[in-house]
Each structure stands twice: as structure tokens, then as C-alpha cells.
Scaffold this motif. Structure first.
Motif, PDB file in Angstrom:
ATOM      1  N   ASP A   1       0.858  -1.188   0.000  1.00 17.53           N
ATOM      2  CA  ASP A   1       0.000   0.000   0.000  1.00 17.53           C
ATOM      3  C   ASP A   1       0.891   1.234   0.000  1.00 17.53           C
ATOM      4  O   ASP A   1       1.474   1.585   1.029  1.00 17.53           O
ATOM      5  N   THR A   2       0.996   1.879  -1.153  1.00 20.39           N
ATOM      6  CA  THR A   2       1.884   3.049  -1.260  1.00 20.39           C
ATOM      7  C   THR A   2       1.416   4.202  -0.386  1.00 20.39           C
ATOM      8  O   THR A   2       2.240   4.931   0.182  1.00 20.39           O
ATOM      9  N   ASP A   3       0.114   4.386  -0.259  1.00 13.82           N
ATOM     10  CA  ASP A   3      -0.397   5.497   0.553  1.00 13.82           C
ATOM     11  C   ASP A   3      -0.067   5.293   2.027  1.00 13.82           C
ATOM     12  O   ASP A   3       0.373   6.221   2.720  1.00 13.82           O
TER      13      ASP A   3
ATOM     14  N   GLY B   1       3.550   5.826   2.547  1.00 14.97           N
ATOM     15  CA  GLY B   1       3.872   7.245   2.521  1.00 14.97           C
ATOM     16  C   GLY B   1       3.557   7.928   3.835  1.00 14.97           C
ATOM     17  O   GLY B   1       4.320   8.791   4.307  1.00 14.97           O
ATOM     18  N   GLU B   2       2.439   7.559   4.468  1.00 14.76           N
ATOM     19  CA  GLU B   2       2.087   8.137   5.767  1.00 14.76           C
ATOM     20  C   GLU B   2       3.113   7.743   6.834  1.00 14.76           C
ATOM     21  O   GLU B   2       3.515   8.574   7.663  1.00 14.76           O
TER      22      GLU B   2
END
Length: 337
Positions: A245-247, A250-251
Motif C-alpha cells: 500500500d503506497t499510501d 507514505g504516511e
């Protein structure tokens, strides 16, 4: 009044002994460059000199202690800089942009995850670094390694307590207490205690730096770790997932960067403390020079004066010896059979 030969000889012997004693005292003054070599010679100056010597050796002890504190703090700063550099490397080279496009494959992500696990171990080693036989980031307990990282890199403990403690838990309260531990040393700032027999912070130097104060502990409102090393493990976990999960990654990376700024802030604080130590060292060195000058004034002897006094006593002694030859000349008794 009749003066007997025996009386003359007794007086001569007494005065000659005094002349010899004066010559010996002046000789010692020349050799030692001291105005007195026993308390009886100058009780007032001896008392003053005793006070100055106590102050001098106390100041010398403070200088030696300060030198040890500076070396210890240099070790803390070097270790935190290593951690800060590791965080910068992770933020720059393992960000989501570095794994986009063709590079975003399971194999590549696994390679990055393995590297992050290694960074975790490296940062823990830095936090368990020592100065002489003391662990630098163990707070008030410098005899035992403070941090332990699990084999899978998912759990980190500080002095036996999981740093990823939940909000409101006893573990979190204990970590908060440990993060505020102090270890004061006397650097000649006028060490004093308050009414509860606690050290007044402004009168001593706090050399304690609990590691969790720099790298964080506990969890945020979303349940994410506030510890930069644990979060590095979370990044590795995210990379190893089949459904990356890239999102979410990123978080986690953004929070990781924010936590990294806390480490850099502690490095800055150490720099401020180092400047304070340098200022204190200058003051102690000036005190050292001042006390030596005061001791020289109280105990020292002017060389010219000492040599002049010695030459005069030498002259007096030689004159006394010549007088003795006339006193001990033959008398009427020597010619009696």
C-alpha cells in the motif's frame, strides 16, 4: 661584675646555634622558594595557604570531572549523529519515490526491507554505545545496556519496557518517568540541595540523556508508534506485504521524518550543553591561574630577597666562627701545672 669563662662560652654556643639555625632557614628559603616551610614559622600565612590549597585541589577535581563529562557528551553526540544520518538516508533513499515505476517489484521491496532491518540494528547499537564502562543512553542506570531489539525487528524495549506502550498504560507512565531521569555532577557551580534534599538543577550539571527521550516512545492517536526505530521496522513490514500500500507507506514515511527531527533537536541540545561546558572550563581554568597566583603571594619567596637574606646569615655565621677563635684562646688555667 665578673664574667666567667664558662658563661662566655655558654652564651657563645647559644648564639652560634641560633646563627646556624638562621642560616639553615634562609638556605631552605633559597632552595624551596617558599617564605615558610613549617606552620610555626608563619601561622597566619600557613592557615591562609591551607585554605587556598583546598580551593585549588577542589578546582582541579572539577576540571578533571568536566573533562570526563565532555568526553561522555562527545560520545552521546557522535551516537545521535549516526542515528540522525541513518534517518536521513532512509528518508532520502527508501522513500516511496525510490520504489516507483519499474523498481516497485516484490524483490526490490524485499531488498529495501532487509536494509531497513539492518538500519534498525545499527541504530540500536549506537544507542547502546558506552563511555568507559557506562552506557551513554541508559539514564541513571549506566551499568546495563538500555535497549534490546527483537530478532524480527518488531519490538524494542528500554530497560525491559516495550517502548511501543499504549496510551494510559502503566508502561507508558514508567517510560515517561524514565525519560526524565537526571544524573547530576558537581562542576563547581555551587552544588546545593533544596528542602527535600534534592539537587537544585541550577547548581549542578545534568549529564543524563535517556535514549527514549531522543528516539521517542508510546503511540499516537492512530495507534502508530512514536519511536523512530520501531517505525523503521513498520516501514520494513509494509514493504514485505504482498499487497503493498503506497499510501499507507507514505504516511509512515512522513511520520518517520517527523520523528527524525526529534533526534536532530537532541543533537542541537547537546551542542548547547557543550558550549556551556566550554564556558565552564574557561572559568575553572581562570580560577586555577588565580589560585596559583594567590598561593605564590602567600607562600612564595622573592628570589633576590631570599638570596640576600641567605648571604647575610652566611656572613653572620662566618663572623661568629671568627669570634669563637678569640673566646677560646688560651687562658691562665692552661698554664697551671
Amino acid at each position: 661584675m665578673r664574667i666567667s669563662t664558662n658563661a662566655i662560652i655558654r652564651n657563645y654556643k647559644s648564639n652560634l646555634a641560633a646563627s646556624i639555625a638562621n642560616l639553615n632557614v634562609s638556605r631552605n628559603h633559597v632552595m624551596t622558594q617558599r617564605s615558610f616551610n613549617s606552620v610555626s614559622e608563619n601561622p597566619a600565612s600557613a592557615a591562609r595557604a591551607s585554605q587556598l590549597h583546598r580551593k585549588y585541589y577542589k578546582n582541579l577535581d572539577n576540571l578533571n570531572t568536566l573533562s570526563d563529562v565532555q568526553s561522555r557528551q562527545d560520545g552521546q553526540e557522535d551516537a545521535l549523529m549516526q542515528i540522525s544520518n541513518a534517518i536521513k538516508t532512509i528518508s532520502a533513499d527508501y522513500n516511496i519515490q525510490a520504489m516507483s515505476g519499474d523498481k516497485q517489484t516484490p524483490e526490490t521491496r524485499q531488498t529495501f526491507a532487509t536494509a531497513l532491518r539492518q538500519f534498525q540494528k545499527t541504530m540500536v547499537l549506537s544507542l547502546n554505545s558506552t563511555y568507559e564502562d557506562t552506557f551513554l543512553f541508559a539514564g541513571a542506570d549506566g551499568k546495563n545496556p538500555p535497549f534490546t531489539l527483537s530478532e524480527d525487528g518488531k519490538a524494542l524495549t528500554y530497560r525491559g519496557i516495550n517502548v511501543d506502550a499504549a496510551a494510559g498504560s502503566d508502561e507508558l507512565n514508567e517510560l515517561t518517568r524514565l525519560s526524565k531521569e537526571t544524573l547530576y555532577v558537581d562542576l563547581g557551580l555551587g552544588l546545593s540541595l533544596d528542602g527535600a534534599d534534592r539537587v537544585v538543577p541550577s547548581s549542578a550539571f545534568n549529564l543524563s540523556l535517556p535514549g527514549i527521550k531522543a528516539i521517542g516512545y508510546g503511540q499516537d492517536a492512530n495507534g502508530n508508534s512514536n519511536n523512530v526505530i520501531v517505525l523503521a521496522g513498520k516501514l520494513a513490514d509494509a514493504l514485505e506485504k504482498d499487497d503493498f500500500d503506497t499510501d499507507a507507506y507514505g504516511e509512515l514515511m512522513n511520520k518517520f521524518k517527523d520523528l527524525g527531527s526529534n533526534v536532530l533537536n537532541e543533537v542541537t541540545n547537546l551542542g548547547v550543553k557543550s558550549e556551556f561546558l566550554n564556558t565552564t572550563k574557561d572559568r575553572l581554568e581562570n580560577n586555577d591561574i588565580s589560585l596559583q597566583e594567590q598561593m605564590l603571594k602567600v607562600e612564595g619567596m622573592d628570589p633576590a630577597e631570599a638570596i640576600t637574606d641567605y648571604m647575610w646569615n652566611q656572613y653572620a655565621y662566618n663572623a661568629a666562627l671568627k669570634v669563637g677563635t678569640s673566646i677560646l684562646s688560651p687562658s691562665f688555667i692552661d698554664f697551671m701545672k
